[in-house]
Design a protein around this motif. Structure first.
Motif, PDB file in Angstrom:
ATOM      1  N   ASN A 270      25.141  46.263   1.726  1.00 44.14           N
ATOM      2  CA  ASN A 270      24.065  46.750   2.598  1.00 44.14           C
ATOM      3  C   ASN A 270      22.938  47.362   1.762  1.00 44.14           C
ATOM      4  O   ASN A 270      21.759  47.178   2.074  1.00 44.14           O
ATOM      5  N   ALA A 274      19.126  46.119   1.731  1.00 43.07           N
ATOM      6  CA  ALA A 274      18.023  47.006   2.111  1.00 43.07           C
ATOM      7  C   ALA A 274      16.950  47.008   1.031  1.00 43.07           C
ATOM      8  O   ALA A 274      15.761  47.155   1.321  1.00 43.07           O
ATOM      9  N   ASP A 303      20.631  53.927  -2.190  1.00 45.06           N
ATOM     10  CA  ASP A 303      19.695  52.850  -2.530  1.00 45.06           C
ATOM     11  C   ASP A 303      18.264  53.362  -2.432  1.00 45.06           C
ATOM     12  O   ASP A 303      18.023  54.490  -2.010  1.00 45.06           O
ATOM     13  N   LEU A 308      15.951  54.081   6.974  1.00 45.22           N
ATOM     14  CA  LEU A 308      16.325  53.843   8.369  1.00 45.22           C
ATOM     15  C   LEU A 308      15.347  54.553   9.293  1.00 45.22           C
ATOM     16  O   LEU A 308      15.207  55.771   9.225  1.00 45.22           O
ATOM     17  N   ILE A 316      23.055  51.645  14.186  1.00 41.38           N
ATOM     18  CA  ILE A 316      23.704  50.950  13.059  1.00 41.38           C
ATOM     19  C   ILE A 316      25.226  50.922  13.103  1.00 41.38           C
ATOM     20  O   ILE A 316      25.834  50.038  12.532  1.00 41.38           O
ATOM     21  N   PHE A 321      25.317  45.125  15.977  1.00 40.78           N
ATOM     22  CA  PHE A 321      23.909  45.460  15.777  1.00 40.78           C
ATOM     23  C   PHE A 321      23.519  45.080  14.350  1.00 40.78           C
ATOM     24  O   PHE A 321      24.123  45.552  13.387  1.00 40.78           O
ATOM     25  N   THR A 322      22.518  44.230  14.223  1.00 37.39           N
ATOM     26  CA  THR A 322      22.060  43.832  12.899  1.00 37.39           C
ATOM     27  C   THR A 322      20.558  43.596  12.919  1.00 37.39           C
ATOM     28  O   THR A 322      19.999  43.213  13.947  1.00 37.39           O
ATOM     29  N   THR A 323      19.928  43.845  11.768  1.00 37.31           N
ATOM     30  CA  THR A 323      18.499  43.526  11.678  1.00 37.31           C
ATOM     31  C   THR A 323      18.326  42.342  10.716  1.00 37.31           C
ATOM     32  O   THR A 323      17.214  42.009  10.335  1.00 37.31           O
ATOM     33  N   LYS A 324      19.474  41.774  10.309  1.00 33.04           N
ATOM     34  CA  LYS A 324      19.407  40.682   9.324  1.00 33.04           C
ATOM     35  C   LYS A 324      19.582  39.323   9.996  1.00 33.04           C
ATOM     36  O   LYS A 324      20.373  39.208  10.938  1.00 33.04           O
ATOM     37  N   GLY A 327      23.111  38.474   9.519  1.00 38.37           N
ATOM     38  CA  GLY A 327      24.067  39.593   9.613  1.00 38.37           C
ATOM     39  C   GLY A 327      25.021  39.426  10.784  1.00 38.37           C
ATOM     40  O   GLY A 327      24.750  38.669  11.719  1.00 38.37           O
ATOM     41  N   THR A 328      26.143  40.123  10.716  1.00 43.47           N
ATOM     42  CA  THR A 328      27.092  40.106  11.835  1.00 43.47           C
ATOM     43  C   THR A 328      27.033  41.428  12.600  1.00 43.47           C
ATOM     44  O   THR A 328      27.503  41.509  13.727  1.00 43.47           O
ATOM     45  N   GLY A 329      26.492  42.436  11.948  1.00 50.76           N
ATOM     46  CA  GLY A 329      26.439  43.744  12.597  1.00 50.76           C
ATOM     47  C   GLY A 329      27.805  44.388  12.758  1.00 50.76           C
ATOM     48  O   GLY A 329      27.990  45.253  13.606  1.00 50.76           O
ATOM     49  N   GLY A 331      29.788  45.187   9.770  1.00 51.07           N
ATOM     50  CA  GLY A 331      30.175  45.893   8.546  1.00 51.07           C
ATOM     51  C   GLY A 331      30.345  47.388   8.756  1.00 51.07           C
ATOM     52  O   GLY A 331      31.408  47.947   8.483  1.00 51.07           O
ATOM     53  N   LEU A 332      29.324  48.035   9.288  1.00 50.06           N
ATOM     54  CA  LEU A 332      29.377  49.490   9.426  1.00 50.06           C
ATOM     55  C   LEU A 332      30.336  49.934  10.525  1.00 50.06           C
ATOM     56  O   LEU A 332      31.012  50.943  10.378  1.00 50.06           O
TER      57      LEU A 332
END
Ligand code: ADP
Length: 373
Positions: A270, A274, A303, A308, A316, A321-324, A327-329, A331-332
Motif C-alpha cells: 500500500n 501511495a 510512506d 489520506l 479504508i 473499498f479501494t481507490t485503485k 485494487g480489491t479493497g 487488504g486493510l
C-alpha cells in the motif's frame, strides 16, 4: 350480589393474569376473565369442576393426591413456591405457564393460583434464538466470502509476480548473451513466490479444517525480515527502497507467522502504491519496530505518498473499498481483522510532512514475560 361481592368480582376480572381459586378438594370456586381467555372455558362451564381438568397428564391424575398429601404432610409441592407448569386449553392445546399458589387461611382451606401464560414469552425466546442463529450463519457466510476474496487477492499477487519473472527469464534466454546468475536469481524469485502462494492455500486448508490460527512465540524482527525477502524483488522492480529501523531484542509475540507476514506485506505494498501515485521526494518505505508504552510491540510502515483525505480515510478499513484500478479493497480490512484477533490494534496517523504511517501493535504475552524473567 352484595356490594362487596360485586367489588371483588370486578377486581378479579380486572386482573391481567388468570386467577383460579379452588377448595380443599380441588373444586374450582373462582375463575376470572383472564382465566377464561387463557383456558378457553367460560366460568359457568368450569366452576365446581376439578381443577385437574386444566392440566395435562401426568399432573391431571396426580393432582387429587397432591392435595391429600398437602393436607397430611403440609409439605408444599407448589404452594408458596411458584413454578413452571403446563396448562391445558379447552381445545386440547398445551401451553407453558408460570404458576404461584397461595393458601387462603380459613376454616376450610382454599388455594388461590395466579398464572402467567408463558407462550408469548417462549415464542419470543424462540424467535430471538432463531434470529441469533441466522445472524451467526450470515456472519459465517460473510467471513467466508471475505476470506475467499482475500485468498484470491493474496494468491493473485504472487501469480502476477511469477508471470512477470517468467517473462523476464524468457527474454533473457532469447538473448544469446544472457547472464546465468541473473537467470538463476530470477528463478529463485519464482520459487519464493510460488511458495508464498502455496502457503496461502495451505492456510485456507488449515482454516477449513480447524478455524484457529497457528500461533507461536516469535520475534517480530524475524517476521519483518522474512516478509522483506518476499517483497524484495517487487520493491526493486518498482524502484523503491525499504529502510528498516528495527529495535533489537524486542520481547517475542505470540502470533500466526503467515498472518502477520500478510499484514506487513499489505502495508508495504500500500505504501508503494501511495507513492507511485504521488510525486514522492524519495522512493523510500520505512519500516520500524519498537516497544510502545502499553507493553505492545509496535510495527510502523511509513510512506511519503498521497496521504489520506478525510473522506477516504473514513472508508479504508471497509471491505471492498479501494481507490485503485486493480485494487480489491480487502487488504486493510483483512489486516485489521488479523491484528484484532491477535489482541492488537491496526491504525494510521498522518505524517508531519507527506504521506501516512500505518502501524499495528501486538501485545507482549504474559508467558513471554515469565519466560524472559
Ligand atoms: P487495496 O490496496 O486493494 O485498495 P486496501 O484495503 O489495502 O485495499 O486499501 C484500501 C484503500 O486505502 C486504498 O485503495 C487506498 O485508497 C487507501 N490506502 C491504503 N494504504 C494507503 C497509504 N499508505 N496511503 C494512502 N492511501 C492508502
Amino acid at each position: 350480589m352484595s356490594m362487596q361481592e360485586a367489588y371483588f368480582e370486578t377486581l378479579m376480572n380486572a386482573a391481567v393474569d388468570p386467577i383460579i381459586v379452588i377448595d380443599q378438594n380441588g373444586r374450582i370456586e373462582i375463575f376470572n376473565k383472564a382465566a377464561e381467555e387463557v383456558f378457553g372455558y367460560a366460568a359457568s362451564e368450569i366452576l365446581g369442576e376439578n381443577v385437574s381438568r386444566l392440566m395435562p397428564e401426568p399432573d391431571r391424575s396426580a393432582h387429587d393426591q397432591y392435595l391429600i398429601n398437602y393436607h397430611t404432610s403440609r409439605n408444599p409441592r407448589i404452594i408458596g413456591v411458584g413454578r413452571e407448569v403446563v396448562g391445558l386449553h379447552k381445545n386440547g392445546m398445551k401451553f407453558p405457564a408460570l404458576m404461584s399458589v397461595g393458601e387462603v387461611a380459613g376454616e376450610t382451606p382454599r388455594f388461590i393460583g395466579i398464572m402467567r401464560d408463558l407462550s408469548e414469552h417462549q415464542r419470543l425466546e424462540r424467535e430471538v434464538r432463531e434470529m441469533q442463529s441466522e445472524l451467526a450463519h450470515a456472519t459465517r457466510l460473510s467471513e467466508l466470502g471475505e476470506m475467499t476474496a482475500g485468498i484470491a487477492h493474496e494468491v493473485n499477487q504472487p501469480l502476477t509476480a511469477i508471470s512477470t519473472y517468467a517473462n523476464a527469464c524468457h527474454r533473457m534466454l532469447t538473448n544469446e548473451q544472457f547472464d546465468a546468475t541473473e537467470l538463476l536469481n530470477t528463478l529463485h524469485l519464482i520459487t519464493d513466490q510460488a511458495q508464498r502462494a502455496g502457503e496461502v492455500v495451505r492456510r485456507l486448508r488449515a482454516f477449513t479444517k480447524k478455524r484457529s490460527s497457528q500461533r507461536q512465540l516469535l520475534e517480530i524482527n524475524t517476521i519483518i525480515d522474512t516478509t522483506n525477502r518476499l517483497v524484495e524483488a517487487d520493491i526493486r522492480a518498482r524502484n523503491f527502497n525499504l529502510r528498516k529501523k528495527l529495535t533489537p531484542a524486542l520481547p517475542r509475540v505470540f502470533v500466526d507467522n503467515i498472518q502477520i507476514q500478510q499484514v506487513v506485506l499489505n502495508l508495504i505494498r500500500n505504501a508503494m502504491d501511495a507513492m507511485e501515485s504521488a510525486p514522492a521526494r524519495e522512493n523510500v518505505v520505512t519500516i520500524e519496530s519498537n516497544l510502545d508504552d502499553d507493553n505492545c510491540v509496535r510495527v510502523s510502515v511509513s510512506d511519503q505518498g498521497t496521504g489520506l483525505t478525510e473522506d477516504i480515510a473514513e472508508k479504508i478499513f471497509d471491505s471492498f473499498f479501494t481507490t485503485k484500478a486493480t485494487g480489491t479493497g480487502l487488504g486493510l480490512s483483512i489486516s485489521r481483522s488479523i491484528i484484532t484477533a491477535h489482541g492488537g490494534i491496526l491504525n494510521y496517523s498522518h505524517n508531519q510532512e507527506d504521506g501516512v504511517t500505518f502501524y499495528f501493535t501486538l501485545p507482549v504475552t504474559i508467558e513471554n514475560k515469565n519466560e524472559d524473567s
